[in-house]
Design a protein around this motif. Structure first.
Motif, mmCIF file in Angstrom:
data_model
loop_
_atom_site.group_PDB
_atom_site.id
_atom_site.type_symbol
_atom_site.label_atom_id
_atom_site.label_comp_id
_atom_site.label_asym_id
_atom_site.label_seq_id
_atom_site.Cartn_x
_atom_site.Cartn_y
_atom_site.Cartn_z
ATOM 1 N N GLY A 33 50.501 32.441 37.347
ATOM 2 C CA GLY A 33 50.368 31.507 36.234
ATOM 3 C C GLY A 33 50.164 30.070 36.674
ATOM 4 N N TRP A 34 49.309 29.854 37.652
ATOM 5 C CA TRP A 34 49.012 28.495 38.111
ATOM 6 C C TRP A 34 47.992 27.876 37.161
ATOM 7 C CZ3 TRP A 34 47.865 30.373 43.740
ATOM 8 C CH2 TRP A 34 49.065 30.689 44.377
ATOM 9 N N LEU A 53 39.973 35.090 45.961
ATOM 10 C CA LEU A 53 41.202 35.152 46.762
ATOM 11 C C LEU A 53 42.254 34.161 46.267
ATOM 12 C CD1 LEU A 53 39.651 35.564 50.315
ATOM 13 C CD2 LEU A 53 40.959 37.290 49.038
ATOM 14 N N VAL A 54 41.824 33.093 45.618
ATOM 15 C CA VAL A 54 42.745 32.118 45.026
ATOM 16 C C VAL A 54 43.040 32.482 43.572
ATOM 17 C CG1 VAL A 54 43.034 29.683 44.405
ATOM 18 C CG2 VAL A 54 41.976 30.293 46.587
ATOM 19 N N ALA A 103 43.231 40.191 36.941
ATOM 20 C CA ALA A 103 43.597 40.269 38.363
ATOM 21 C C ALA A 103 43.033 41.538 38.995
ATOM 22 C CB ALA A 103 45.113 40.208 38.530
ATOM 23 N N VAL A 104 43.063 42.646 38.269
ATOM 24 C CA VAL A 104 42.501 43.902 38.781
ATOM 25 C C VAL A 104 40.990 43.764 38.967
ATOM 26 C CG1 VAL A 104 42.054 46.333 38.215
ATOM 27 C CG2 VAL A 104 44.348 45.370 37.895
ATOM 28 N N VAL A 143 31.346 32.124 48.735
ATOM 29 C CA VAL A 143 31.958 31.117 47.865
ATOM 30 C C VAL A 143 32.803 31.793 46.790
ATOM 31 C CG1 VAL A 143 31.524 29.197 46.273
ATOM 32 C CG2 VAL A 143 30.093 29.463 48.313
ATOM 33 N N TYR A 144 32.184 32.664 46.011
ATOM 34 C CA TYR A 144 32.939 33.326 44.945
ATOM 35 C C TYR A 144 34.089 34.143 45.507
ATOM 36 C CZ TYR A 144 28.744 32.268 42.145
ATOM 37 O OH TYR A 144 27.694 31.657 41.526
#
Length: 172
Positions: free
Chosen positions: A102-103, A93-94, A24-25, A87-88
């Motif tokens: 944890g999706w 962002l998602v 995430a970082v 795009v990336y």
């Protein structure tokens, strides 16, 4: 009694998934670099000399010291930077909240993304930088790798992280 299957396993809490915090970082930093480094060449901003503008000067410094191809990008390179900028960056962002929350559905998009990065950045860009036209190989290879290797290694590590179904239900 209901049998426990992969579909009924709860996700591990974030504190039990420290590798996802690291990811995430990194991907939060990739959001920033997509805005700073990739947006300018995509939009055709001239950064062939310092101007006093932080964004322009950051790109000039990088291109001058490490990546001359980036200074005057050919059309194909602007397509590569455009993918990163538009795009990336949206994917990042998602991805960042998906990693934190944890999706599990992010697994397939993450695999697709990592494959694209390995193909486009890892093969095409690195190939041109190291084996392409001599005029694009005048930068410092060590600096080029220091700046760019994380953009290939981290997505490949994400690919390894997402290799099993329901990746957030088990430790890495």
């Amino acid at each position: 009694m209901v049998p426990v299957t992969d579909a009924t396993l709860p996700n591990l809490p974030l504190r039990a998934r420290p590798i996802d915090i690291v990811f995430a970082v990194f991907f939060t930093l990739f959001i920033v670099t997509s805005c700073i480094a990739d947006m300018l060449p995509t939009l055709g901003v001239d950064f062939s000399r310092p101007t006093g503008n932080f964004l322009v000067d950051s790109n000039y410094w990088y291109a001058h010291d490490a990546d001359p191809l980036f200074m005057h990008p050919p059309v194909w390179m602007r397509i590569v930077t455009g993918l990163s900028a538009f795009v990336y960056m949206l994917f990042y962002l998602v991805l960042v909240p998906a990693l934190i929350k944890g999706w599990n559905w992010i697994q397939l998009p993450a695999v697709i993304y990592a494959t694209m990065i390995a193909s486009i950045t890892g093969i095409v860009v690195f190939g041109v930088e190291f084996f392409g036209e001599p005029e694009f190989r005048t930068g410092n290879p060590a600096k080029f790798l220091a700046f760019n290797l994380p953009y290939v290694i981290v997505p490949l590590l994400l690919l390894i992280r997402m290799r099993k179904p329901l990746p957030f239900t088990r430790k890495f």
